[in-house]
Enzyme design. Sequence first.
Site, PDB file in Angstrom:
ATOM      1  N   HIS A  17      -7.920  -5.250  -0.970  1.00  0.00           N
ATOM      2  CA  HIS A  17      -6.689  -4.700  -0.562  1.00  0.00           C
ATOM      3  C   HIS A  17      -6.261  -5.064   1.055  1.00  0.00           C
ATOM      4  CE1 HIS A  17      -3.596  -1.279  -0.690  1.00  0.00           C
ATOM      5  NE2 HIS A  17      -4.077  -0.847   0.372  1.00  0.00           N
TER       6      HIS A  17
ATOM      7  N   GLU B 224      -9.159  -4.884  -5.289  1.00  0.00           N
ATOM      8  CA  GLU B 224      -8.538  -4.001  -4.194  1.00  0.00           C
ATOM      9  C   GLU B 224      -9.899  -3.058  -3.850  1.00  0.00           C
ATOM     10  OE1 GLU B 224      -5.485  -3.569  -3.211  1.00  0.00           O
ATOM     11  OE2 GLU B 224      -4.099  -4.261  -4.875  1.00  0.00           O
TER      12      GLU B 224
ATOM     13  N   SER C  89       0.926  -1.020   0.149  1.00  0.00           N
ATOM     14  CA  SER C  89       0.148  -0.024  -0.053  1.00  0.00           C
ATOM     15  C   SER C  89       0.946   1.224  -0.064  1.00  0.00           C
ATOM     16  CB  SER C  89      -1.075   0.014   1.278  1.00  0.00           C
ATOM     17  OG  SER C  89      -2.010   0.952   1.170  1.00  0.00           O
TER      18      SER C  89
END
Length: 479
Positions: free
Chosen positions: A413, A315, A192
């Site tokens: 994610h 995601e 990330s």
Amino acid sequence: MPDQADPIVRIPAGAVRGTRDAAGELYRAIPYAAAPTGAARFAPPAPHPGWSGVRDGTQASPTAPQPVRDFGRLDMTPYFGPGWVRGEEYLTVDVRTPAADGAKRPVLVFVHGGGFVTGSNRAALYDGRAFARDGVVLVTVNYRLGIPGFLDLEGAPANRGMLDVLAALAWVRDNISAFGGDPDAVTVAGQSAGATLVGALLASPQAKGLFRRAIVQSGSGTGAFTPEQAGRVTAAAAAALDVAPTAAAFAQVPDERLVEVLPALAGLDLRTATATDPLVGLSPFSLVLPEQPVDALAEGPAGEVDLLIGTTTEEGHLYLVPQGKYETSTEQDVLDLAATVHADPQALLDRHRRARPGASAGVLRSAVLGEALFGAGTARMTDAHARLSGGRTHAYAFGHRSTALDGRLGATHTVELPYVFDIADEPWLHGDRGLLGPDPAPAGLAARVHGAWVAFASTGDPGWARHDPQRPVVELLGG
């Protein structure tokens, strides 16, 4: 009295006492730079003065000042960690090693995510026992966040959080051999925001010689703010604090106030005549660069390093499902989002519809969000690195779907992290509110994913074909 059987490592700054368990040895809270206090919060990281005696490395360090983040029905505590644990000396690393015995083992330096405002190496997800078990030295890094780490200020260097990571990598180069690691076999990895930092390191001349390989998990090669966008955030922060937009003025503001003011920076419109908001409003902080890392790879070490890069296949779900926005999404919501990330929103929406015939508005909204945040920038970085490095790129997509939140969370994610660290069977990751959901982790998936990361850190080859822009290879992990 401490246990005299505890291992002790001696490095130039001083001696450090760690702990020993079945996986090896763990040394915590080792400073790689001086404590960032007062005006030093807005200065480059400075060398640590060292210490006398034996430093206690058995307890976790303080963390960077940060707000609490809430993800609705989903328990993200394993990802964000304990939040702000107060204390001045938080520019530290934890080192997990099979043994501090002078051997030359591959080293993996992990940079946490959290939107440039939260996170630390205390997060439960970053348990390094499996890496040590498999012969890899794991180093996890804390760095400055939020206003001290990333607000662009007159009189302060830009991207101070990235300067911290560079300082940590220099510390690894100079010290890791004492912990049984090979300074010539360092892989820097991030997820990330941490992955976006790693992508920027690939384009940074300062990073040359500090690592041999890199792993970019759900980051973006196009995630940096332009100076104009950063200026808007700076102006808003200065107005909210009623101070001048300078490092000298901000240095007078206590950390508590710098954290309290962050909600006032949420929702800023950062679109300009030349750029969309690469973080789609999810964070007011990113790197501030004159050009995107993907366009500057030739300036850094990228052409000389191996790269493992990829995303999850859903995601965007993390930003919709836990908040109840996935099921309630409408066609107008999707079109509004498309308008914030693309010059021709209808064309973008039509392309996603063609790829997903009959998809719901929630599916389309997640797809647009995931592509804007991570997918498009990752694809560009993958191809650019493959061309520059002569084919030293391996790409992946993580597709196993979490059954959390009534089965809706999906391959979102962060969901690959328990598999990377081979802790997917931990009960605290399961249940309907747990990141992996109530179902057990699929047999063999953690061994496969973790094994690929270990192999890549050891040899540069995760176990599948290299990516070629003319013949793309993206390995599907799970799904």
